[in-house]
Design an enzyme around this catalytic site. Structure first.
Site, short mmCIF file in Angstrom:
data_model
loop_
_atom_site.label_atom_id
_atom_site.label_comp_id
_atom_site.label_asym_id
_atom_site.label_seq_id
_atom_site.Cartn_x
_atom_site.Cartn_y
_atom_site.Cartn_z
N HIS A 1 3.29 4.90 12.90
CA HIS A 1 2.12 5.78 12.71
C HIS A 1 2.27 7.15 13.35
CE1 HIS A 1 -1.11 2.53 11.59
NE2 HIS A 1 -0.04 2.48 10.82
N ASP B 1 6.32 2.71 7.12
CA ASP B 1 4.97 2.23 6.83
C ASP B 1 4.23 3.23 5.96
OD1 ASP B 1 2.50 1.04 6.87
OD2 ASP B 1 2.11 1.40 8.99
N ASP C 1 4.43 -4.81 3.25
CA ASP C 1 3.89 -3.55 3.77
C ASP C 1 5.06 -2.69 4.22
OD1 ASP C 1 2.62 -1.56 5.34
OD2 ASP C 1 0.93 -2.86 5.76
N HIS D 1 0.84 -1.21 0.00
CA HIS D 1 0.00 0.00 0.00
C HIS D 1 0.87 1.25 0.00
CE1 HIS D 1 0.05 1.58 4.26
NE2 HIS D 1 0.41 0.34 4.55
N GLU E 1 -5.11 1.74 2.69
CA GLU E 1 -4.91 0.57 3.55
C GLU E 1 -5.06 0.97 5.02
OE1 GLU E 1 -2.40 -2.14 6.12
OE2 GLU E 1 -2.33 0.03 5.81
N GLU E 2 -4.57 2.15 5.37
CA GLU E 2 -4.57 2.56 6.77
C GLU E 2 -5.97 2.74 7.34
OE1 GLU E 2 -2.10 2.24 8.39
OE2 GLU E 2 -0.27 2.83 7.37
#
Length: 661
Positions: free
Chosen positions: A499, A349, A415, A339, A386-387
């Site tokens: 994140h 990420d 990922d 993603h 995706e998140e």
């Protein structure tokens, strides 16, 4: 959980499962015995030649520097899905997939996404002092989207605070022993007790008004929606103008927690925890994140003034594809996916994986320039959103379910390509042997003169391949819904800036992979696995690993079978190998969660469960522990698994069921 008695009606069914597993073992083994297709005449045009050429292009510094350049460009700005900043990143990926021989495509969808409209948190002290608390990282972290929990409902709370550790069942039981009430309170929670949505909903079930969730480094954004894909189009794609459920429909409302939540930093959490009174915090609740010790769990006497306003809206997302058509079996698809969207800069990420995907595209372009064309079609996928709950990949799988169900060979997911040191892999068992073989050919990025396989064995005490019973990346729709064999690859067990606004190119250069050698290793492994699946005349699936895994799950004894050889047409064999995984699907899906159809590796409903397989059985055992009875439901789920194993065996055998077995 109570132990089953000696009269437990599930025991005969476990014996039946043993027979079925032996049945599957026998038919797979007869399929795979003595099948050694002859090699092509010209050694310069063999699959091995092109795989060696693919690896050769990782030996120079070109690969590392190219990946580094991609990552730097991809992370110059935040690129949250559905926002204007997402479009340039999609265009960048599209441009670098647009190579000679690679067909590029863009597929848009319009799901329901969630953004913050307003958030505030203030601490009211008994002396009348009011202190506003920060909700994002320090400004030096950069100009990023405000920290929030996607799909958190709007809400207000003005109530005493209570610390609930990680919000697990045992944490609430401990608080009950201490005489601490949860109902009507704002709970302060340390991240790590399970999926965000589940722990927020668990707090709601106990009467909490709101949740404040903290993490170690920075402020961890994330979704609290339960389930996968667009919440308004469950089971079908969120195309422009297509049918949608209403927000007030029960099926939609069940996807979101009933109370609001917000993420905060550990610094903000400590300000609150220092003011709490009541029973002492158990020592094990502090964890490595909190600097204070000897505090109290509350509730009160301080009051938290919590406000959150959500902005839910339809937004356009874009999946980007690069397709290399197969020459001999163009209707068979080997799918590689990563993603593209990120909560902030997304260096780890997910764009470490995006940069590696673009490097694989570059190398495949070199192979095509040298005359190579794959036997089967290779699809390179860059997913969006995706998140928010694997939305981009899920919508595409739902839209193409019929074609993927009959034509997809495997899905290979990366990922976060690099989070730190150490190689990790998860897979459905029939792909274990291929992973092992490939890692024996790839140089270890951190140990001179070693292969990835050698360091993997030395550090893990043997090969350790995890299973895919979780639902935290884009493999989920492919495996849990469509029954497609899948792999997930990455370097590094975890990383502290997950994140947060600190997930930047600078963090990767200093901490994650300064020389980008780990990225190169992921490209080598990911690409070689894909080339084997795309070019091997007989698909390199080993279902004996699957049988062994199923036996281990049920703690069944080993049974020897007579080995026979059979001669089968190659295409027929490949179809059986490819479709065996689909036999483990059930059309009705799991009870109460019909989207999840894989009866072996779908995620279990109880997020605190130690079980990561046979989700239907695990769910019924959990329900039986909560309510009286339930044995007949457990029995039914065991029979369903038995039927699925029998179906898989029949697919591998390639015959209808003509007689009793």
């Amino acid at each position: 959980m109570p132990s089953p008695s000696s009269q437990n009606p599930t025991k005969p069914s476990l014996f039946i499962l043993l027979i079925l597993l032996s049945f599957l073992f026998y038919y797979y083994h007869t399929l795979h015995t003595n099948l050694h297709p002859s090699s092509p005449r010209n050694p310069q045009n063999t699959p091995d030649h092109y795989r060696n050429l693919f690896l050769h292009h990782s030996l120079s510094s070109i690969s590392a520097s190219t990946i580094s350049a991609h990552l730097r460009r991809l992370t110059l700005h935040p690129h949250l899905a559905g926002t204007p900043s997402a479009a340039p990143t999609a265009q960048y990926v599209l441009r670098h997939l647009d190579l000679p021989g690679i067909e590029t495509l863009v597929k848009p969808y319009q799901p329901l996404l969630s953004y913050p409209a307003h958030a505030s948190l203030a601490l009211h002290l008994p002396n009348g002092t009011v202190r506003s608390l920060p909700l994002s990282e320090h400004p030096t972290a950069g100009a990023v989207f405000p920290a929030y929990h996607a799909y958190s409902p709007s809400g207000d709370a003005f109530a005493e605070a209570v610390y609930v550790n990680q919000g697990r069942e045992e944490d609430y039981e401990r608080l009950e022993e201490l005489g601490v009430r949860i109902r009507g309170r704002v709970v302060v929670m340390r991240r790590g007790g399970g999926p965000r949505g589940r722990v927020v909903e668990a707090a709601a079930e106990r009467g909490a008004e709101a949740v404040v969730m903290f993490t170690e480094a920075g402020v961890e954004r994330g979704t609290v929606m339960m389930g996968l894909g667009d919440p308004l189009t469950p089971g079908w794609a969120a195309g422009v103008g297509d049918e949608r459920l209403r927000l007030e429909d029960e099926e939609v409302k069940e996807r979101f927690p009933r109370i609001p939540s917000m993420p905060v930093s550990v610094d903000t959490a400590e300000v609150i925890l220092r003011e709490l009174r009541g029973p002492e915090v158990p020592e094990e609740w502090w964890g490595p994140q909190l600097r204070i010790r000897g505090g109290r769990v509350g509730s009160g006497p301080v009051i938290l003034n919590f406000t959150y306003r959500e902005d839910r809206k339809m937004a356009t997302i874009q999946n980007v594809f690069g397709v290399i058509r197969g020459q001999e079996e163009p209707d068979r698809y080997v799918i590689l996916g990563n993603h593209r969207d990120a909560w902030t800069y997304g260096a780890v990420d997910p764009n470490s994986g995006t940069a590696v995907l673009l490097e694989i595209a570059r190398r495949l372009g070199v192979l095509m320039h040298s005359g190579w064309r794959p036997r089967r079609t290779i699809v390179l996928c860059s997913w969006d959103a995706e998140e928010f709950g694997m939305i981009g990949s899920t919508e595409w799988v739902e839209e193409n379910l019929a074609s993927l169900g009959s034509n997809a060979v495997a899905y290979l997911n990366v990922d976060c390509a690099v989070q730190g040191p150490g190689f990790f892999a998860s897979a459905t068992p029939q792909l274990d042997s291929l992973l092992v073989d490939v890692t024996k050919k790839v140089k270890d990025p951190d140990s001179e003169g070693m292969t990835v396989y050698q360091t993997w064995v030395s550090k893990s005490g043997g090969i350790s391949i995890e299973r895919l019973g979780r639902a935290d990346s884009d493999f989920s729709a492919f495996l849990h819904h469509a029954g497609i064999p899948s792999i997930d690859l990455y370097y590094g067990e975890a990383f502290p800036v997950y994140h947060t606004a600190f997930d930047s190119y600078e963090w990767m250069k200093v901490h994650g992979d300064p020389l980008f050698r780990r990225h190169v290793a992921v490209a080598d492994i990911w690409g070689l696995v894909a080339l084997h699946l795309a070019d091997d005349p007989v698909l390199p699936f080993n279902h004996l690993s699957y049988v062994a895994q199923l036996r281990q799950m049920q703690e069944l004894q080993d049974h020897k079978n007579t080995e026979d050889s059979v001669q089968l047409k190659r295409s027929s064999l490949n179809d059986r190998l490819m479709l065996g995984e689909r036999g483990l699907l059930d059309a009705e899906g799991l009870k109460g969660r019909s989207w999840f159809k894989h009866l072996v590796y779908s995620p279990v409903k109880d997020y605190q469960s130690k079980l990561s397989f046979f989700p239907g059985i695990a769910d019924e055992i959990y329900r039986a522990a909560k309510t009286a009875g339930g044995q007949s439901s457990i029995q039914h789920e065991i029979w369903r698994v038995g039927r699925a194993i029998r179906r898989a065996a029949m697919v591998l055998r390639g015959e209808l069921i003509w007689r009793e077995n």
